[in-house]
Design a protein around this motif. Structure first.
Motif, PDB file in Angstrom:
ATOM      1  N   UNK A   1      12.895  -6.622 -22.355  1.00  0.00           N
ATOM      2  CA  UNK A   1      11.922  -5.613 -21.707  1.00  0.00           C
ATOM      3  C   UNK A   1      11.303  -5.913 -20.219  1.00  0.00           C
ATOM      4  N   UNK A   2      11.963  -5.669 -19.146  1.00  0.00           N
ATOM      5  CA  UNK A   2      11.542  -6.168 -17.965  1.00  0.00           C
ATOM      6  C   UNK A   2      11.371  -4.926 -16.929  1.00  0.00           C
ATOM      7  N   UNK A   3      11.150  -3.946 -17.438  1.00  0.00           N
ATOM      8  CA  UNK A   3      11.061  -2.772 -16.587  1.00  0.00           C
ATOM      9  C   UNK A   3       9.784  -2.019 -16.616  1.00  0.00           C
ATOM     10  N   UNK A   4       9.345  -1.535 -15.363  1.00  0.00           N
ATOM     11  CA  UNK A   4       8.059  -0.688 -15.563  1.00  0.00           C
ATOM     12  C   UNK A   4       8.564   0.799 -15.104  1.00  0.00           C
ATOM     13  N   UNK A   5       7.862   1.840 -15.223  1.00  0.00           N
ATOM     14  CA  UNK A   5       8.265   3.158 -14.795  1.00  0.00           C
ATOM     15  C   UNK A   5       8.306   3.259 -13.231  1.00  0.00           C
ATOM     16  N   UNK A   6       7.221   2.625 -12.489  1.00  0.00           N
ATOM     17  CA  UNK A   6       7.199   2.437 -11.143  1.00  0.00           C
ATOM     18  C   UNK A   6       6.478   1.238 -11.294  1.00  0.00           C
TER      19      UNK A   6
ATOM     20  N   UNK B   1       0.850  -1.271   0.069  1.00  0.00           N
ATOM     21  CA  UNK B   1      -0.156   0.103  -0.169  1.00  0.00           C
ATOM     22  C   UNK B   1       0.805   1.193   0.034  1.00  0.00           C
ATOM     23  N   UNK B   2       0.383   2.149  -0.566  1.00  0.00           N
ATOM     24  CA  UNK B   2       1.119   3.653  -0.637  1.00  0.00           C
ATOM     25  C   UNK B   2       0.047   4.615  -0.200  1.00  0.00           C
TER      26      UNK B   2
ATOM     27  N   UNK C   1       2.888   3.595  -8.068  1.00  0.00           N
ATOM     28  CA  UNK C   1       3.145   2.727  -9.088  1.00  0.00           C
ATOM     29  C   UNK C   1       1.917   2.823  -9.836  1.00  0.00           C
ATOM     30  N   UNK C   2       0.549   2.908  -9.431  1.00  0.00           N
ATOM     31  CA  UNK C   2      -0.615   2.442 -10.021  1.00  0.00           C
ATOM     32  C   UNK C   2      -1.046   3.549 -10.829  1.00  0.00           C
ATOM     33  N   UNK C   3      -0.092   4.710 -10.856  1.00  0.00           N
ATOM     34  CA  UNK C   3      -0.273   5.769 -11.792  1.00  0.00           C
ATOM     35  C   UNK C   3       0.307   5.826 -13.108  1.00  0.00           C
TER      36      UNK C   3
ATOM     37  N   UNK D   1       9.414  -4.323  -5.671  1.00  0.00           N
ATOM     38  CA  UNK D   1      10.787  -3.723  -5.502  1.00  0.00           C
ATOM     39  C   UNK D   1      11.909  -4.593  -5.543  1.00  0.00           C
ATOM     40  N   UNK D   2      12.768  -4.474  -6.708  1.00  0.00           N
ATOM     41  CA  UNK D   2      13.918  -5.183  -6.718  1.00  0.00           C
ATOM     42  C   UNK D   2      15.164  -4.717  -6.319  1.00  0.00           C
ATOM     43  N   UNK D   3      15.418  -3.630  -5.919  1.00  0.00           N
ATOM     44  CA  UNK D   3      16.660  -3.100  -5.543  1.00  0.00           C
ATOM     45  C   UNK D   3      16.645  -1.872  -4.503  1.00  0.00           C
ATOM     46  N   UNK D   4      17.454  -1.652  -3.497  1.00  0.00           N
ATOM     47  CA  UNK D   4      17.426  -0.543  -2.533  1.00  0.00           C
ATOM     48  C   UNK D   4      17.482   0.582  -3.249  1.00  0.00           C
ATOM     49  N   UNK D   5      16.467   1.584  -3.265  1.00  0.00           N
ATOM     50  CA  UNK D   5      16.891   2.539  -4.193  1.00  0.00           C
ATOM     51  C   UNK D   5      15.865   2.689  -5.246  1.00  0.00           C
ATOM     52  N   UNK D   6      14.952   1.890  -5.513  1.00  0.00           N
ATOM     53  CA  UNK D   6      14.071   1.762  -6.528  1.00  0.00           C
ATOM     54  C   UNK D   6      13.041   2.792  -6.308  1.00  0.00           C
ATOM     55  N   UNK D   7      12.741   3.693  -7.267  1.00  0.00           N
ATOM     56  CA  UNK D   7      11.646   4.756  -7.217  1.00  0.00           C
ATOM     57  C   UNK D   7      10.329   3.700  -6.744  1.00  0.00           C
ATOM     58  N   UNK D   8       9.563   4.304  -5.723  1.00  0.00           N
ATOM     59  CA  UNK D   8       8.200   3.714  -5.307  1.00  0.00           C
ATOM     60  C   UNK D   8       7.123   4.957  -5.361  1.00  0.00           C
TER      61      UNK D   8
END
Lengths: 776, 154, 291
Positions: free
Chosen positions: A92-97, A51-52, A69-71, A101-108
């Motif tokens: 092609x394995x990324x989403x903008x958000x 949840x955010x 992320x939902x936006x 989370x797959x690394x410390x520092x990933x934008x949330x």
């Protein structure tokens, strides 16, 4: 061919602006009504976002939009933009958000507010509920059964697994007199461009976007951003900054910041700016760490009979550049470097919960060169072979077919000359064995080679390689050069202006690079990367200049009543060949072409002809003719303090076949800068992370060490060998990457020569030297 | 709560409203549009933000704007006299010491203190004078050449 | 930035104003001298509770005085000004301070202060190690008047010292050094803008018989919460003839006096090894200063 501007150390046209403040950096862009955005980043290396809660953040006065992320778009992508968005060679394995989370520092989450301070306060008010997941930071562990699976499509966390084989490896080992094995490891390092990643994106109510960014490609960014936003490319206009404050491959992709700024701008109807902090830059991009297993078979005279390598590349949370770096590493770093009938290479780009990697000068070859050139040194030491002769024995020859690119030959290939001249200048023959001399300071000399590299990406699957330019002449005798080529600091503006000036016959000062171009006004250009600008973009610029020159001479010919073929132009003057008194200035010709059709003069009306009328302009868009290989050898002399383990690089001699030197001063500057990065890679740079939390431990310059003016050796001699590449503009091929690739193995070899300690892991810190000497 | 302060920069006095923890760097770039002074790390590690305060080279990212009241700040914009560049600026152009240029102004401001106080600096003195400034492009060789060139011109 | 609780930036012009502010804000006051330490903490997000920044630049606390009873350094004397002082440049007794002042880059030296780097109470700094071996004392002023605190009693933990919340440092004093005294300092750093991985300060006096007396050996850097006196090494040094064998033995003894940390800059064994090597070199350098 004699040239008047090519080969001269002309001053850089952008230097005046930069020494008086530097107006052109994207970091200076300010638009009216601009908002500032900040990104909230995950503290956990692997987690699900449950949840955010952004309610408190949204209430803060000054906050205009909050993104979760939902936006964000659901379209998967890769950040790499030197290939088409649907390139099969990419993952092609990324989403903008993402809500994983797959690394410390990933934008949330992200906030746009009226000031940076408010945006930061708003981040503190966002409550994110995470479900922590088991994480893995070591790629070999990540490949084991039972390791956390980071992407549904990747079995054993393997993103890509290229394997290439030639000849018969088993037979090759069977015929070897000696077999050598070793493991070589390199660390994660950062590009450390001084200007941070920064962008301003401005969405208008009709869904058009204007983008400013510190980037390495206008068209790459346009393509990628329009893909993510699911709009036609024509609705994204990317503005070219006059120059950026360094890239080195670290800005060779779309960051998170451009898409996030675009989404926030759409929401708020205001321009949105995002500037990364130094900490954020440290965790945004890096050279991939690679562990290389080498097994090599040689005859007793040093001829290779079999070469095997396995490379494990840690690509972190997403494949991004890892999918391409692994290939360049395997091919140009290992398989193609020397002749050998029997070769096999297996590459693994492995997902872990570490930060993602990016481009960094050398692009996979520094990691390979460290392994290959160290091992060759070990082989020579063990078998008592001359390491120079070893390279000559196994080297490609000029005229050989290119070992990889079909239909191409090594038309110019002065590798041998690099070896011989470099060795002679360094005094390589006078080197003594390990631990020579009295005292605790020991000297040693070592060298390493990059036998094969590229001048751009022609022949590489999926990678764009064409450039364009528009050259327009002005009535005052100057010319405007319009290209999409980004100047990262390495002198692209200077080089292309020199080429245009030489091609047009104008003095250097008369040619100016237009500062205000964008994706609507100039032809496509591939990014500034892969050492391609001089050769690839230079080809297009020269072609455009020649079109303009042709038209110029046509008009001049009409004015002088001769044929255009009878004219030559140099230094702004057009003369009839063989009749130096019969001349016009370029300005006079352009004035004629641009003047009114019937001009009123003192003698009465002076009509011109339709044939003379019109702006004198040249356009070209073209791929270069080939992908010629430079060759290079770097020699270093070190002094090792055996009490402290400290290594000082005392002297460097660097030999490089670059076809033709466009600007000697600038070429030296490339080598000197390359060695600053390469020596740092060898001795001190290390992006480190806490093994228990994945948090970055070296997120500022206090902890991430790069060479200052105190540590940098100033005794660096460059030997530029001009083999005159027939397909290159004025004979040029590439320069800028091998000088960062050879320092680390050259230093490792020099250290061995000094103290008899072989270190197969970078960085070679004083602690490792002391441990190698048995002192700890 | 903003504070009203007076800052003297390049000989001109400006009145600014800054937050109490605003840095001199922020005041210069955001309030005065003096963009020649740059942020590279915001933590005293790279030197891109170097200016002079009362003739001494300092990291403007590490100074609070409020504390600089009463002092004279000199930025890169204050060096040239109209069209005539400071010898250091000219030397950087002539020696080919500028690549991406992002570190350039900070290094010039640090080197300026050296050249104002030491007549004929040795290579070692120059290295140490700019030890607090990082450059990623040039490898420092031509930067040191430029500073020597400027010292000789003086 | 990262001072969310900050209410104001104060620049007191009288010492009693400063004391009042310290009393008012207590633990949530932060004194700013040169500002580099404060900004370093801010950059790492460690100042989220600070409500008041108090600048002591206008209190006239800078200045260097030398006399027969020793040296008085005003708390806000910059490292640059100290570096240029005659006794620092020329007196072998103060060689350690001279050595320490050779390390920081220009921009740090120009603003960093003697009082500030002592008050920081972090063993990664260099100058405090040298003041320790010179038997420095802190002079502090607070609501209850002034007092003297020996530096050996001053540091009580990482970022912690013996000052009460209403007190600030006015001066650092170094006693007069006996004839025949020399000191030296070495710092282990990776590049020229770095905090000490370890550092070593030594001081000793050579008497007429050529024997070492009043020795001090202090190790700092990644050494724990605070600087460490290498007691057994000092004992070994005292009363012995200064020669190569002695210096070997003394520096080896340092290894058992310290318990360095292991972190991303280096392991404990590496730090221990380097403390020994640098003690040896510092002793040699100090001795050379006396010849």
């Amino acid at each position: 061919m004699t040239t008047t501007i090519i080969g001269k150390s002309v001053p850089r046209p952008d230097a005046y602006d930069k020494v008086t403040g530097g107006k052109g950096y994207p970091v200076n862009v300010k638009l009216p009504g601009m908002l500032h955005a900040k990104i909230l980043r995950s503290p956990y290396p692997h987690a699900k976002i449950l949840n955010v809660d952004i309610r408190a953040a949204e209430q803060l006065p000054g906050v205009k939009a909050v993104l979760t992320p939902s936006d964000c778009p659901k379209r998967k992508y890769t950040t790499v933009y030197f290939v088409p968005t649907d390139a099969a060679s990419m993952v092609q394995d990324m989403l903008v958000m993402s809500d994983t989370v797959r690394y410390a520092g990933q934008p949330v989450a992200a906030v746009a507010a009226t000031s940076v301070a408010i945006a930061e306060r708003a981040l503190d008010l966002i409550e994110v509920e995470y479900e922590e997941l088991p994480f893995v930071l070591d790629p070999e562990q990540a490949m084991q059964p039972g390791a956390p699976q980071l992407h549904p499509h990747a079995q054993n966390n393997i993103a890509v697994n290229p394997v290439m084989e030639f000849g018969d490896l088993e037979a090759g080992f069977a015929e070897a007199d000696h077999i050598f094995e070793g493991v070589y490891e390199t660390q994660r390092v950062h590009t450390c461009y001084m200007e941070p990643r920064v962008c301003v994106v401005d969405a208008d109510p009709e869904g058009n976007f204007t983008v400013h960014s510190s980037m390495q490609s206008l068209f790459g960014l346009r393509q990628k951003l329009s893909y993510l936003l699911e709009i036609p490319e024509s609705k994204v206009r990317v503005m070219k900054p006059p120059y950026i404050g360094g890239g080195f491959g670290g800005k060779l992709d779309i960051g998170y910041i451009e898409p996030i700024a675009a989404l926030l701008s759409m929401r708020t109807n205001r321009p949105v700016r995002i500037e990364q902090t130094r900490y954020e830059d440290f965790i945004t991009t890096a050279r991939h760490p690679i562990k290389v297993y080498l097994k090599t078979g040689v005859k007793k005279d040093g001829t290779f009979t079999a070469r095997y390598a396995k490379s494990i590349l840690d690509t972190g949370a997403h494949a991004t550049h890892g999918a391409e770096v692994i290939n360049v590493h395997g091919m140009f770093g290992f398989l193609l470097t020397y002749r050998c009938a029997n070769r096999k290479w297996e590459g693994y780009a492995v997902y872990t919960n570490n930060m993602v990697g990016g481009g960094f000068r050398g692009y996979g070859s520094p990691q390979a060169c460290f392994a290959v050139e160290s091992q060759i040194d070990e082989i020579c030491d063990e078998l008592d072979l001359d390491p120079i002769e070893f390279r000559r024995t196994n080297a490609h020859h000029q005229g050989d077919p290119h070992p990889f690119l079909p239909g191409m030959k090594l038309d110019t290939y002065a590798f041998d000359e690099c070896l011989v001249k470099g060795a002679e200048r360094m005094g390589f023959a006078r080197r003594t064995g390990p631990n020579a001399g009295e005292g605790h300071r020991k000297r040693g000399i070592g060298f390493a080679c990059q036998p094969l590299w590229v001048s751009g990406c022609l022949g590489f699957p999926d990678i764009y390689e064409h450039s364009g330019a528009i050259v327009k002449l002005n009535p005052d005798g100057t010319a405007d050069l319009n290209t999409a080529v980004m100047d990262l600091g390495s002198g692209q503006i200077t080089t292309l202006c020199q080429i245009a000036a030489e091609g047009l016959g104008l003095p250097m000062e008369a040619v100016r690079m237009t500062q205000t171009v964008d994706t609507t006004t100039v032809p496509f250009d591939a990014p500034s990367h892969a050492s391609r600008v001089t050769y690839g973009a230079g080809t297009a610029v020269l072609a455009a200049a020649r079109v303009a020159r042709q038209r110029l001479l046509q008009v001049a010919g009409i004015m002088l009543e001769v044929s255009a073929e009878d004219l030559e132009v140099s230094d702004g003057k057009i003369t009839v060949k063989g009749s130096p008194d019969s001349s016009l200035t370029v300005a006079e010709v352009v004035q004629r072409a641009e003047s009114p059709f019937v001009q009123v003069t003192e003698e009465g009306p002076a009509p011109t002809t339709v044939e003379e009328k019109g702006t004198i302009i040249g356009l070209a868009s073209t791929a270069p003719a080939g992908n010629p290989s430079p060759a290079s050898v770097g020699f270093v002399e070190v002094e090792v303090d055996t009490e402290t383990g400290e290594v000082k690089v005392e002297r460097v001699v660097y030999a490089h076949d670059l076809g033709k030197v466009i600007n000697p001063n600038a070429a030296e500057g490339q080598v000197e800068g390359g060695f600053q990065q390469g020596i740092g890679y060898a001795l001190m740079e290390d992006l480190q992370f806490d093994e228990h939390s994945g948090a970055c431990l070296t997120a500022d310059f206090l902890d991430y060490k790069i060479l200052t003016a105190v540590e940098m050796p100033l005794n660096i001699e460059s030997i530029f060998i001009e083999s005159n590449e027939p397909t290159g503009p004025f004979g040029a091929k590439s320069l800028s990457e091998p000088c960062i690739t050879v320092p680390a193995p050259a230093i490792a070899n020099a250290i061995y020569n000094a103290i008899g300690v072989r270190i197969r892991e970078l960085p070679i810190t004083p602690e490792k030297i002391l441990a190698g000497l048995g002192k700890l | 709560m903003k504070k009203l302060i007076e800052l003297e920069v390049n000989g001109e006095v400006h009145e600014l409203a800054v937050s109490p923890d605003e840095t001199l760097l922020g005041a210069l770039r955001d309030h005065l549009d003096l963009i020649g002074t740059k942020q590279g790390c915001d933590s005293g590690g790279c030197g891109c933000c170097t200016v002079q305060v009362d003739g001494k080279a300092v990291y403007s990212c590490m100074m609070y704007a409020v504390s600089v009241q009463g002092s004279e700040v000199t930025t890169i914009e204050g060096l040239a006299r109209g069209p005539e560049l400071d010898p250091l600026q000219q030397a950087f152009i002539d020696a080919g010491a500028v690549q991406c240029g992002y570190c350039t102004c900070g290094i010039i401001m640090a080197a300026k203190q050296l050249l104002d106080t030491v007549k004929d600096p040795s290579e070692d003195e120059i290295r140490h004078a700019i030890a607090g400034n990082l450059c990623r492009c040039t490898g420092y060789r031509k930067i040191i050449d430029a500073i020597q060139l400027a010292a000789a011109a003086a | 930035m990262s001072l969310p609780a900050l209410s104001d930036y104060f620049i007191p012009e009288q010492q009693n104003e400063l004391i009042e502010l310290l009393q008012r804000f207590g633990e949530n006051a932060m004194i700013v001298a040169g500002g580099t330490f404060v900004h370093g903490l801010e950059a790492r997000g460690l100042l989220s509770e600070v409500e008041a920044l108090i600048d002591i630049g206008k209190l006239g606390l800078n200045g260097i005085a030398t006399g027969p009873s020793g040296v008085v350094l005003g708390a806000t004397t910059t490292l640059a000004d100290l570096k240029q002082a005659d006794f620092i440049q020329n007196d072998p007794a103060f060689g350690a301070v001279k050595d320490a002042l050779g390390y920081p880059p220009l921009q740090i030296r120009n603003v960093g202060t003697v009082g500030g780097c002592v008050a920081a109470s972090v063993p990664l700094y260099d100058v405090p190690a040298t003041l320790l071996v010179l038997d420095g004392t802190v002079h502090a002023l607070g609501a209850n008047g002034d007092r003297e605190i020996a530096l050996t009693d001053f540091f009580t933990g990482l970022f912690e010292n013996a000052l009460r919340t209403d007190e600030f440092i006015t001066e650092l004093r170094l006693p007069a050094q006996a004839a025949g005294t020399a000191s030296a300092f070495l710092k282990l750093e990776t590049n020229a803008n770095d905090l000490a991985i370890i550092n070593v300060a030594v001081r000793f006096t050579l008497d007429e018989a050529g024997l070492c007396r009043d020795s001090r050996i202090v190790i700092g850097g990644g050494i724990g919460e605070s600087y460490v006196r290498a007691g057994s090494a000092e004992s070994r040094l005292n009363g012995a003839k200064a020669d190569a064998d002695l210096f070997n033995a003394v520096s080896k003894a340092v290894a058992t006096d310290i318990d360095p940390v292991t972190d991303h800059r280096g392991s404990a064994q590496y730090r221990r090894h380097m403390a020994v090597v640098y003690t040896h070199r510092a002793l040699g350098r100090a001795l050379e200063r006396l010849s």
